[in-house]
Motif scaffolding. Structure first.
Motif, PDB file in Angstrom:
ATOM      1  N   UNK A 175       0.844  -1.191   0.000  1.00 35.80           N
ATOM      2  CA  UNK A 175       0.000   0.000   0.000  1.00 35.80           C
ATOM      3  C   UNK A 175       0.881   1.244   0.000  1.00 35.80           C
ATOM      4  N   UNK A 176       0.681   2.102  -0.991  1.00 38.24           N
ATOM      5  CA  UNK A 176       1.562   3.259  -1.171  1.00 38.24           C
ATOM      6  C   UNK A 176       1.430   4.287  -0.048  1.00 38.24           C
ATOM      7  N   UNK A 177       0.297   4.343   0.624  1.00 45.94           N
ATOM      8  CA  UNK A 177       0.093   5.349   1.668  1.00 45.94           C
ATOM      9  C   UNK A 177       0.671   4.908   3.007  1.00 45.94           C
ATOM     10  N   UNK A 178       0.489   3.622   3.353  1.00 42.69           N
ATOM     11  CA  UNK A 178       0.911   3.146   4.678  1.00 42.69           C
ATOM     12  C   UNK A 178       2.181   2.313   4.650  1.00 42.69           C
ATOM     13  N   UNK A 179       2.523   1.763   3.487  1.00 43.73           N
ATOM     14  CA  UNK A 179       3.654   0.851   3.420  1.00 43.73           C
ATOM     15  C   UNK A 179       3.299  -0.554   3.876  1.00 43.73           C
ATOM     16  N   UNK A 188     -10.153  -9.519   9.770  1.00 43.53           N
ATOM     17  CA  UNK A 188      -9.302  -8.336   9.881  1.00 43.53           C
ATOM     18  C   UNK A 188     -10.131  -7.108  10.260  1.00 43.53           C
ATOM     19  N   UNK A 189     -11.349  -7.034   9.739  1.00 41.33           N
ATOM     20  CA  UNK A 189     -12.216  -5.910  10.067  1.00 41.33           C
ATOM     21  C   UNK A 189     -12.556  -5.897  11.552  1.00 41.33           C
ATOM     22  N   UNK A 190     -12.803  -7.068  12.135  1.00 39.59           N
ATOM     23  CA  UNK A 190     -13.105  -7.130  13.569  1.00 39.59           C
ATOM     24  C   UNK A 190     -11.904  -6.659  14.396  1.00 39.59           C
ATOM     25  N   UNK A 191     -10.733  -7.044  13.962  1.00 40.70           N
ATOM     26  CA  UNK A 191      -9.527  -6.600  14.665  1.00 40.70           C
ATOM     27  C   UNK A 191      -9.386  -5.077  14.572  1.00 40.70           C
ATOM     28  N   UNK A 192      -9.592  -4.546  13.375  1.00 37.57           N
ATOM     29  CA  UNK A 192      -9.493  -3.096  13.188  1.00 37.57           C
ATOM     30  C   UNK A 192     -10.555  -2.364  14.004  1.00 37.57           C
ATOM     31  N   UNK A 193     -11.776  -2.911  14.023  1.00 37.76           N
ATOM     32  CA  UNK A 193     -12.862  -2.299  14.798  1.00 37.76           C
ATOM     33  C   UNK A 193     -12.562  -2.329  16.291  1.00 37.76           C
ATOM     34  N   UNK A 194     -11.754  -3.309  16.710  1.00 35.50           N
ATOM     35  CA  UNK A 194     -11.389  -3.422  18.127  1.00 35.50           C
ATOM     36  C   UNK A 194     -10.187  -2.548  18.479  1.00 35.50           C
ATOM     37  N   UNK A 195      -9.699  -1.798  17.500  1.00 37.94           N
ATOM     38  CA  UNK A 195      -8.616  -0.857  17.779  1.00 37.94           C
ATOM     39  C   UNK A 195      -7.263  -1.237  17.236  1.00 37.94           C
ATOM     40  N   UNK A 196      -7.154  -2.363  16.533  1.00 37.82           N
ATOM     41  CA  UNK A 196      -5.871  -2.777  15.977  1.00 37.82           C
ATOM     42  C   UNK A 196      -5.457  -1.855  14.836  1.00 37.82           C
ATOM     43  N   UNK A 197      -4.220  -1.437  14.850  1.00 36.33           N
ATOM     44  CA  UNK A 197      -3.715  -0.534  13.814  1.00 36.33           C
ATOM     45  C   UNK A 197      -2.755  -1.232  12.860  1.00 36.33           C
ATOM     46  N   UNK A 198      -2.452  -2.484  13.117  1.00 37.76           N
ATOM     47  CA  UNK A 198      -1.468  -3.197  12.311  1.00 37.76           C
ATOM     48  C   UNK A 198      -2.032  -3.912  11.116  1.00 37.76           C
ATOM     49  N   UNK A 199      -3.340  -3.774  10.859  1.00 38.73           N
ATOM     50  CA  UNK A 199      -3.973  -4.533   9.787  1.00 38.73           C
ATOM     51  C   UNK A 199      -5.167  -3.764   9.225  1.00 38.73           C
ATOM     52  N   UNK A 200      -5.417  -3.917   7.933  1.00 37.31           N
ATOM     53  CA  UNK A 200      -6.645  -3.392   7.349  1.00 37.31           C
ATOM     54  C   UNK A 200      -6.950  -4.172   6.072  1.00 37.31           C
ATOM     55  N   UNK A 201      -8.169  -4.014   5.565  1.00 34.32           N
ATOM     56  CA  UNK A 201      -8.612  -4.752   4.381  1.00 34.32           C
ATOM     57  C   UNK A 201      -8.961  -3.772   3.273  1.00 34.32           C
ATOM     58  N   UNK A 202      -8.525  -4.092   2.070  1.00 37.36           N
ATOM     59  CA  UNK A 202      -8.939  -3.359   0.884  1.00 37.36           C
ATOM     60  C   UNK A 202      -9.925  -4.213   0.121  1.00 37.36           C
ATOM     61  N   UNK A 203     -11.003  -3.597  -0.328  1.00 36.71           N
ATOM     62  CA  UNK A 203     -12.011  -4.320  -1.090  1.00 36.71           C
ATOM     63  C   UNK A 203     -11.865  -4.021  -2.576  1.00 36.71           C
ATOM     64  N   UNK A 204     -12.559  -4.781  -3.378  1.00 35.17           N
ATOM     65  CA  UNK A 204     -12.517  -4.560  -4.814  1.00 35.17           C
ATOM     66  C   UNK A 204     -11.624  -5.550  -5.526  1.00 35.17           C
ATOM     67  N   UNK A 205     -11.450  -5.316  -6.819  1.00 38.24           N
ATOM     68  CA  UNK A 205     -10.703  -6.253  -7.654  1.00 38.24           C
ATOM     69  C   UNK A 205      -9.286  -6.469  -7.151  1.00 38.24           C
ATOM     70  N   UNK A 206      -8.649  -5.388  -6.699  1.00 40.80           N
ATOM     71  CA  UNK A 206      -7.275  -5.486  -6.227  1.00 40.80           C
ATOM     72  C   UNK A 206      -7.223  -5.487  -4.703  1.00 40.80           C
ATOM     73  N   UNK A 207      -8.264  -5.982  -4.077  1.00 43.44           N
ATOM     74  CA  UNK A 207      -8.336  -5.985  -2.621  1.00 43.44           C
ATOM     75  C   UNK A 207      -7.476  -7.061  -1.991  1.00 43.44           C
ATOM     76  N   UNK A 208      -7.504  -7.080  -0.662  1.00 46.72           N
ATOM     77  CA  UNK A 208      -6.742  -8.058   0.091  1.00 46.72           C
ATOM     78  C   UNK A 208      -6.514  -7.580   1.507  1.00 46.72           C
ATOM     79  N   UNK A 209      -5.875  -8.400   2.318  1.00 43.48           N
ATOM     80  CA  UNK A 209      -5.542  -8.044   3.695  1.00 43.48           C
ATOM     81  C   UNK A 209      -4.126  -7.502   3.737  1.00 43.48           C
ATOM     82  N   UNK A 210      -3.979  -6.302   4.276  1.00 45.24           N
ATOM     83  CA  UNK A 210      -2.686  -5.628   4.337  1.00 45.24           C
ATOM     84  C   UNK A 210      -2.242  -5.486   5.792  1.00 45.24           C
TER      85      UNK A 210
END
Length: 286
Positions: free
Chosen positions: A19-23, A87-109
């Protein structure tokens, strides 16, 4: 195959998206390297009890706003066969080390630390290859010498900051106890600008006008070279001595300008250092 406009890191000759914004690195892509089942591997890794313990420990260390209350529930349930977490549940619980991108080029980052943990869980072979790829990427971006230079610069900046505080404290301490707070701030700013003019031939206000930087927390030292920070550190110590000897502002500036020129020549004492210093000045534009 990821779109060519995206940043990638090469692992086993495959493009792993970054991810170009977060690395953050796409661990779905890494999981796909094993047997094409990246989503399954990520899901199984997320639900593992050792992973939950790692997530919580990492967030406690690196995320100041992390509370960890919901993670206690995850930890208690992680041993059950029916336990699942996204990953979304982790992020919703306050985790900053993971996020999900949706769409054709999506995935867990994931953050690089999480990525390495995933690769280690996935397979020792992929673990070694992932570490090698990330180290190679780091060297190509920064170079080992540049990483060392960044470390030296942080130490120099910290020392310069401490010396600056000493200078400002010195001038304010010399004022009468009844001096108004705005008067104290003015004298502190005046002394700081003597340093700025001696070092960079401009005041802080002139620098902001020239660069257009409006961030109140940013200052000239944030963009200084290692050599400039070393010089500045020495100038601030000299200024403290000049304060004690009650030199006028003009006398302080004259002496510090002369010292700054001498010290810059001293610290840029090789053709390579002098060239790098000039390139740094040209790049920042002042």
């Amino acid at each position: 195959m990821p779109p060519p406009s995206k940043s990638v890191v090469k692992i086993l000759d495959s493009d792993i998206r970054v991810d170009s914004e977060t690395g953050y690195i796409c661990i779905t892509d890494i999981g796909n390297l094993k047997d094409g089942a990246g989503k399954v591997h990520v899901a199984n890794w997320l639900r593992a009890s050792t992973s939950i313990l790692f997530f919580r420990a990492w967030e406690m260390e690196h995320n100041p706003g992390f509370k960890g209350v919901e993670f206690d529930t995850f930890r208690r349930e992680s041993g059950n066969n029916s336990f699942r977490i996204s990953a979304k549940q982790l992020a919703d619980a306050g985790a900053s080390g993971i996020f999900v991108k949706k769409g054709r080029w999506g995935g867990t980052y994931c953050n690089v630390d999480w990525t390495i943990h995933f690769a280690n869980w996935l397979d020792p072979f992929f673990y070694v290859k992932t570490i090698s790829a990330l180290r190679k990427q780091s060297d190509s971006l920064y170079g080992r010498g540049r990483l060392h230079q960044r470390f030296v610069k942080e130490i120099a900046r910290e020392n310069a900051s401490e010396s600056y505080n000493l200078v400002v404290h010195g001038i304010k301490h010399s004022l009468p106890d009844k001096a108004d707070i705005m008067v104290r701030r003015h004298f502190g700013a005046t002394e700081a600008d003597i340093l700025n003019i001696a070092m960079w031939n401009m005041t802080a206000r002139e620098w902001r006008t020239k660069t257009g930087i409006v961030d109140p927390h940013a200052n000239m030292r944030d963009f200084a070279t290692v050599e400039e920070l070393k010089v500045l550190n020495a100038l601030q110590i000299s200024l403290r001595n000049l304060q004690e000897d009650q030199y006028t502002a003009e006398e302080k500036l004259l002496r510090l300008c002369h010292q700054a020129n001498e010290l810059l020549i001293h610290y840029c004492n090789t053709p390579e250092k002098a060239e790098n210093y000039q390139e740094a000045k040209e790049k920042r534009g002042w």
